[in-house]
Design an enzyme around this catalytic site. Structure first.
Site, PDB file in Angstrom:
ATOM      1  N   ARG A 129       0.866  -1.451   0.286  1.00  0.00           N
ATOM      2  CA  ARG A 129      -0.272  -0.001  -0.123  1.00  0.00           C
ATOM      3  C   ARG A 129       0.910   0.892   0.093  1.00  0.00           C
ATOM      4  NH1 ARG A 129      -3.089  -3.282   3.381  1.00  0.00           N
ATOM      5  NH2 ARG A 129      -4.992  -4.060   2.429  1.00  0.00           N
ATOM      6  N   LYS A 175       4.861  11.484 -11.227  1.00  0.00           N
ATOM      7  CA  LYS A 175       3.817  10.887 -11.686  1.00  0.00           C
ATOM      8  C   LYS A 175       4.579   9.910 -12.407  1.00  0.00           C
ATOM      9  CE  LYS A 175       1.376  14.586 -14.905  1.00  0.00           C
ATOM     10  NZ  LYS A 175       0.929  14.343 -16.216  1.00  0.00           N
ATOM     11  N   GLU A 215      13.273  18.004 -24.144  1.00  0.00           N
ATOM     12  CA  GLU A 215      12.232  18.406 -23.102  1.00  0.00           C
ATOM     13  C   GLU A 215      12.745  19.825 -21.522  1.00  0.00           C
ATOM     14  OE1 GLU A 215       9.661  17.463 -22.380  1.00  0.00           O
ATOM     15  OE2 GLU A 215       9.575  15.341 -23.150  1.00  0.00           O
ATOM     16  N   LYS A 261      10.529  22.744 -13.679  1.00  0.00           N
ATOM     17  CA  LYS A 261      10.105  21.688 -12.814  1.00  0.00           C
ATOM     18  C   LYS A 261       9.093  21.471 -11.780  1.00  0.00           C
ATOM     19  CE  LYS A 261       8.094  17.589 -14.269  1.00  0.00           C
ATOM     20  NZ  LYS A 261       7.762  16.164 -14.800  1.00  0.00           N
ATOM     21  N   GLU A 279      -1.886  18.710 -11.559  1.00  0.00           N
ATOM     22  CA  GLU A 279      -1.750  18.560 -13.413  1.00  0.00           C
ATOM     23  C   GLU A 279      -3.793  19.420 -13.040  1.00  0.00           C
ATOM     24  OE1 GLU A 279      -0.172  16.332 -16.401  1.00  0.00           O
ATOM     25  OE2 GLU A 279      -1.519  17.241 -17.359  1.00  0.00           O
ATOM     26  N   ARG A 303      -0.031  23.383 -14.619  1.00  0.00           N
ATOM     27  CA  ARG A 303       1.189  21.822 -15.048  1.00  0.00           C
ATOM     28  C   ARG A 303       1.134  21.646 -16.381  1.00  0.00           C
ATOM     29  NH1 ARG A 303       3.327  16.503 -11.507  1.00  0.00           N
ATOM     30  NH2 ARG A 303       4.267  15.695 -12.643  1.00  0.00           N
ATOM     31  N   ASN A 347       2.743  20.639 -20.906  1.00  0.00           N
ATOM     32  CA  ASN A 347       2.684  19.692 -21.897  1.00  0.00           C
ATOM     33  C   ASN A 347       2.918  20.620 -23.474  1.00  0.00           C
ATOM     34  OD1 ASN A 347       1.359  17.576 -20.941  1.00  0.00           O
ATOM     35  ND2 ASN A 347      -0.435  18.556 -20.321  1.00  0.00           N
ATOM     36  N   HIS A 374       2.850  18.999 -26.579  1.00  0.00           N
ATOM     37  CA  HIS A 374       2.914  17.847 -26.022  1.00  0.00           C
ATOM     38  C   HIS A 374       1.500  16.996 -27.045  1.00  0.00           C
ATOM     39  CE1 HIS A 374       5.959  17.576 -23.834  1.00  0.00           C
ATOM     40  NE2 HIS A 374       6.148  15.870 -23.543  1.00  0.00           N
ATOM     41  N   HIS A 395       2.405  13.975 -29.065  1.00  0.00           N
ATOM     42  CA  HIS A 395       1.860  12.595 -29.412  1.00  0.00           C
ATOM     43  C   HIS A 395       0.893  12.467 -30.218  1.00  0.00           C
ATOM     44  CE1 HIS A 395       1.787  13.367 -24.251  1.00  0.00           C
ATOM     45  NE2 HIS A 395       2.843  12.515 -24.597  1.00  0.00           N
ATOM     46  N   HIS A 399      10.360  10.135 -28.312  1.00  0.00           N
ATOM     47  CA  HIS A 399       9.471  10.601 -27.538  1.00  0.00           C
ATOM     48  C   HIS A 399      10.059  12.237 -27.455  1.00  0.00           C
ATOM     49  CE1 HIS A 399       6.873  12.371 -25.077  1.00  0.00           C
ATOM     50  NE2 HIS A 399       7.896  13.135 -23.887  1.00  0.00           N
TER      51      HIS A 399
HETATM   52  N1  LIG Z   1       6.974  10.402 -15.174  1.00  0.00           N
HETATM   53  C1  LIG Z   1       7.598  11.141 -15.857  1.00  0.00           C
HETATM   54  O1  LIG Z   1       6.518  12.223 -15.403  1.00  0.00           O
HETATM   55  C2  LIG Z   1       7.269  11.126 -17.388  1.00  0.00           C
HETATM   56  C3  LIG Z   1       7.569  12.255 -17.976  1.00  0.00           C
HETATM   57  C4  LIG Z   1       8.539  12.359 -19.218  1.00  0.00           C
HETATM   58  C5  LIG Z   1       8.479  10.715 -19.728  1.00  0.00           C
HETATM   59  N2  LIG Z   1       8.345   9.693 -18.975  1.00  0.00           N
HETATM   60  C6  LIG Z   1       8.369   9.173 -19.145  1.00  0.00           C
HETATM   61  O2  LIG Z   1       9.753   8.468 -20.282  1.00  0.00           O
HETATM   62  C7  LIG Z   1      10.535   7.005 -20.645  1.00  0.00           C
HETATM   63  C8  LIG Z   1      10.832   7.959 -21.358  1.00  0.00           C
HETATM   64  O3  LIG Z   1      12.261   7.559 -20.648  1.00  0.00           O
HETATM   65  P1  LIG Z   1      14.061   7.815 -21.632  1.00  0.00           P
HETATM   66  O4  LIG Z   1      13.730   8.799 -22.817  1.00  0.00           O
HETATM   67  O5  LIG Z   1      14.453   7.673 -20.368  1.00  0.00           O
HETATM   68  O6  LIG Z   1      14.345   6.238 -21.921  1.00  0.00           O
HETATM   69  P2  LIG Z   1      14.479   5.409 -21.579  1.00  0.00           P
HETATM   70  O7  LIG Z   1      14.446   4.887 -19.848  1.00  0.00           O
HETATM   71  O8  LIG Z   1      13.559   3.552 -22.125  1.00  0.00           O
HETATM   72  O9  LIG Z   1      16.162   5.364 -21.818  1.00  0.00           O
HETATM   73  C9  LIG Z   1      15.846   5.083 -23.028  1.00  0.00           C
HETATM   74  C10 LIG Z   1      17.211   3.999 -23.286  1.00  0.00           C
HETATM   75  O10 LIG Z   1      18.457   4.373 -22.658  1.00  0.00           O
HETATM   76  C11 LIG Z   1      19.225   3.477 -21.950  1.00  0.00           C
HETATM   77  N3  LIG Z   1      20.081   4.339 -20.697  1.00  0.00           N
HETATM   78  C12 LIG Z   1      19.909   4.648 -19.623  1.00  0.00           C
HETATM   79  N4  LIG Z   1      20.593   5.457 -18.825  1.00  0.00           N
HETATM   80  C13 LIG Z   1      21.820   5.070 -19.860  1.00  0.00           C
HETATM   81  C14 LIG Z   1      22.845   5.576 -19.801  1.00  0.00           C
HETATM   82  N5  LIG Z   1      23.042   5.913 -18.367  1.00  0.00           N
HETATM   83  N6  LIG Z   1      23.763   5.231 -19.997  1.00  0.00           N
HETATM   84  C15 LIG Z   1      23.528   4.295 -21.326  1.00  0.00           C
HETATM   85  N7  LIG Z   1      22.268   4.377 -21.909  1.00  0.00           N
HETATM   86  C16 LIG Z   1      21.614   4.032 -20.865  1.00  0.00           C
HETATM   87  C17 LIG Z   1      18.223   2.777 -21.406  1.00  0.00           C
HETATM   88  O11 LIG Z   1      18.235   1.503 -21.086  1.00  0.00           O
HETATM   89  C18 LIG Z   1      17.576   2.376 -22.634  1.00  0.00           C
HETATM   90  O12 LIG Z   1      17.511   2.357 -23.692  1.00  0.00           O
HETATM   91  C19 LIG Z   1       8.618   7.591 -21.017  1.00  0.00           C
HETATM   92  O13 LIG Z   1       8.279   6.305 -20.565  1.00  0.00           O
HETATM   93  C20 LIG Z   1       7.539   8.410 -20.594  1.00  0.00           C
HETATM   94  O14 LIG Z   1       6.824   8.419 -20.316  1.00  0.00           O
HETATM   95  C21 LIG Z   1       7.827  10.006 -18.138  1.00  0.00           C
HETATM   96 ZN   LIG Z   2       7.856  14.860 -22.549  1.00  0.00          ZN
END
Ligand SMILES: NC(=O)c1ccc[n+]([C@@H]2O[C@H](COP(=O)([O-])OP(=O)(O)OC[C@H]3O[C@@H](n4cnc5c(N)ncnc54)[C@H](O)[C@@H]3O)[C@@H](O)[C@H]2O)c1
Ligand SMILES: [Zn+2]
Length: 382
Positions: free
Chosen positions: A134, A156, A198, A239, A249, A253, A257, A260, A264, A278
Site C-alpha cells: 500500500r 507521475k 524537454e 519543473k 495537473e 502543470r 505539455n 505534446h 503525442h 518521445h
Molecule cells: N513520469 C513523468 O513525469 C514522465 C515524463 C516524461 C517521460 N516519461 C516517460 O519516460 C520514458 C522515457 O524515458 P527515457 O527517455 O529516459 O527512456 P528509457 O528509460 O527507455 O532510456 C532510454 C535508453 O537509454 C538507456 N540508458 C539509460 N541510462 C543510460 C546510461 N546512463 N547510459 C547508457 N544507456 C542508458 C536505457 O536502457 C534505454 O535503452 C517514457 O516511458 C515516458 O512515458 C515520464
Molecule cells: Zn515529454
C-alpha cells in the site's frame, strides 16, 4: 559551483533544488560524481532501511556495480531486479514481476525502492512503489537526460495500457532524487538530444533568458561539464516550481505539455518505435506549436517561431513532420490521434499556445478545424 577534490575525481559542489510539497517535500541533488554519495545519503535519510533497486539491462551493465558499491560502503542492504530496456517494460507482466520481487525481497514499509535508470524505470519502479504494501517510499536515480530534467521529478508514475501510454498509474512523489550528471557520459547521443528537447521546453514555455542562454551555450551543454550541469539544475528548478504550484495537473502543470499534443500524435502514429523517440516527437511538436501560434492564431511573431525551429535543428533534433522516416502519417490519422489524446469538446481543443519564446499559456478553445487546416498545410510541404 566550487570545485572540491574527493578521492581522485573532481566533484563540484552539488546543486540542490527543493520540491516544495509540504510534508511530501524532497530534494533533488544534481552534480557530477554524485552516485558515490548515494549510500550515505540513503543511510542518513532512512537509517537502517533496506533497499530494492529496479534497473534495466543497459543501465545495469554500466552502473549496477557502482550503485551496489556505494550502498555497501554505507552498510545499506540491497537487492535488485534487472528488466529488459525500453518502453515494453512499462507493461503489466513486467510490473507484476517487479512487485513480486519487491515482496520476495522482504521490503517492508520504511524500506526503500531505488529507481536506477531512465524514464521507463522511474515510471515502472515508482508505480510499483506506490502500490506494494500500500505504498513504499522510493528514491530516483535518473540516468538519462530526459529522466534528470523531467520524469524523475514530480511524482507521475505509470505503465502503459493496450489503449494507450501511461494510462495506469499513480501520483507518488519520491523522497529524494540523485541526479549524477556524469552518468550521462555513456548515454547514446540520440537519447541525449531527445532529453534536450524537454530541457529547452522550460525556456520556451516560461523563461526567455534560459532559452537565450541555451542558444548561446548549446555546444557546451552537449559537451558536458559545468554548462550541462547548470542547464539541468535550471530545468529541475523550473519543473519543481510548476509541480509545487499544481501537483495534480489541474492548472499550470499543463504548460509542461507544450508541444505534446502534436508530439503525442506523431509518436503514436510511429507506434512508439525507434523511428521517433518521445523527445524527437516533442521537438517537432514544439516547432509546430510555435508555428501554429504564429501563422494561424496571430499570437506570436513569425520570427520567434523561426528562431525556435533553428535552435532545435542546431541541436540535431527534427522540426518538421517530413523529418520522420516514411511512411508519414495521414491527416485523418493525426486528427484521430489528437482527438483521442485531448478529447475534442464541441469542436474545441485544449492546446498550449505561445505569445512568444518564454510566454506559453493554456488555451481551451482552439478550433479543431484550424488545427486540421494547419496540419494539412504542413503535410503538403515538401
Ligand atoms: N513520469 C513523468 O513525469 C514522465 C515524463 C516524461 C517521460 N516519461 C516517460 O519516460 C520514458 C522515457 O524515458 P527515457 O527517455 O529516459 O527512456 P528509457 O528509460 O527507455 O532510456 C532510454 C535508453 O537509454 C538507456 N540508458 C539509460 N541510462 C543510460 C546510461 N546512463 N547510459 C547508457 N544507456 C542508458 C536505457 O536502457 C534505454 O535503452 C517514457 O516511458 C515516458 O512515458 C515520464
Ligand atoms: Zn515529454
Amino acid at each position: 559551483m566550487t570545485a572540491t577534490i574527493r578521492g581522485a575525481t573532481m566533484v563540484a559542489e552539488p546543486e540542490l533544488v527543493q520540491v516544495g510539497l509540504g510534508a511530501r517535500s524532497y530534494d533533488i541533488v544534481i552534480g557530477r560524481g554524485l552516485i558515490g554519495s548515494l549510500g550515505a545519503r540513503i543511510a542518513a535519510l532512512r537509517p537502517g532501511a533496506k533497499t530494492f533497486i529496479v534497473t534495466d539491462e543497459n543501465v545495469a551493465r554500466h552502473l549496477l556495480p557502482t550503485a551496489t558499491r556505494t550502498l555497501d560502503g554505507a552498510k545499506v542492504r540491497h537487492d535488485a531486479i534487472v528488466v529488459p530496456p525500453g518502453e515494453s517494460s512499462k507493461s503489466f507482466p513486467v510490473f507484476e514481476r517487479v512487485c513480486e520481487a519487491i515482496v520476495a525481497a522482504r521490503i517492508e514499509r520504511g524500506d526503500l525502492v531505488v529507481a536506477l535508470g531512465g524514464g521507463v524505470i522511474g515510471d515502472l519502479a515508482g508505480f510499483a512503489a506506490s502500490v506494494v504494501r500500500r505504498g513504499l517510499d522510493y528514491v530516483q536515480v535518473p540516468t538519462t537526460l530526459l529522466a534528470q530534467v523531467d520524469s524523475s521529478v514530480g511524482g507521475k508514475t505509470a505503465i502503459d495500457s493496450s489503449h494507450g501510454k501511461n494510462l495506469i498509474g499513480a501520483f507518488h512523489q519520491p523522497i529524494l532524487v540523485v541526479a549524477d550528471t556524469a552518468l550521462l557520459d555513456t548515454l547514446p547521443v540520440r537519447e541525449f538530444r531527445a532529453g534536450y528537447a524537454e530541457m529547452v521546453k522550460y525556456g520556451l514555455l516560461g523563461d526567455l533568458a534560459f532559452f537565450d542562454w541555451l542558444d548561446a551555450n548549446l555546444k557546451d551543454v552537449f559537451d558536458g561539464g559545468v554548462a550541462r550541469d547548470r542547464a539541468i539544475a535550471v530545468s529541475c528548478r523550473a519543473k519543481a516550481a510548476i509541480v509545487a504550484r499544481d501537483e495534480r495537473e489541474t492548472g499550470d502543470r499543463q504548460l509542461l505539455n507544450l508541444g505534446h499534443t502534436f508530439g503525442h500524435a506523431l509518436e503514436a502514429a510511429c507506434g512508439y518505435s525507434d523511428r521517433l523517440l518521445h523527445g524527437e516527437a516533442i521537438a517537432i511538436g514544439m516547432a509546430l506549436a510555435f508555428e501554429f501560434s504564429a501563422t494561424r492564431q496571430g499570437l506570436c511573431a513569425k520570427a520567434e517561431a523561426g528562431r525556435v525551429t533553428r535552435h532545435l535543428a542546431a541541436a540535431g533534433l527534427p522540426t518538421r513532420i517530413q523529418d520522420i522516416s516514411p511512411p508519414l502519417p495521414s491527416l485523418e490519422e493525426l486528427m484521430e490521434l489528437i482527438a483521442q489524446d485531448k478529447k475534442i469538446k464541441r469542436g474545441r481543443l485544449t492546446f498550449i499556445l505561445v505569445r512568444g519564446i518564454g510566454d506559453a499559456f493554456i488555451e481551451t478553445g482552439v478550433d479543431a478545424g484550424e488545427v486540421r487546416a494547419f496540419l494539412s498545410e504542413k503535410l503538403a510541404e515538401r
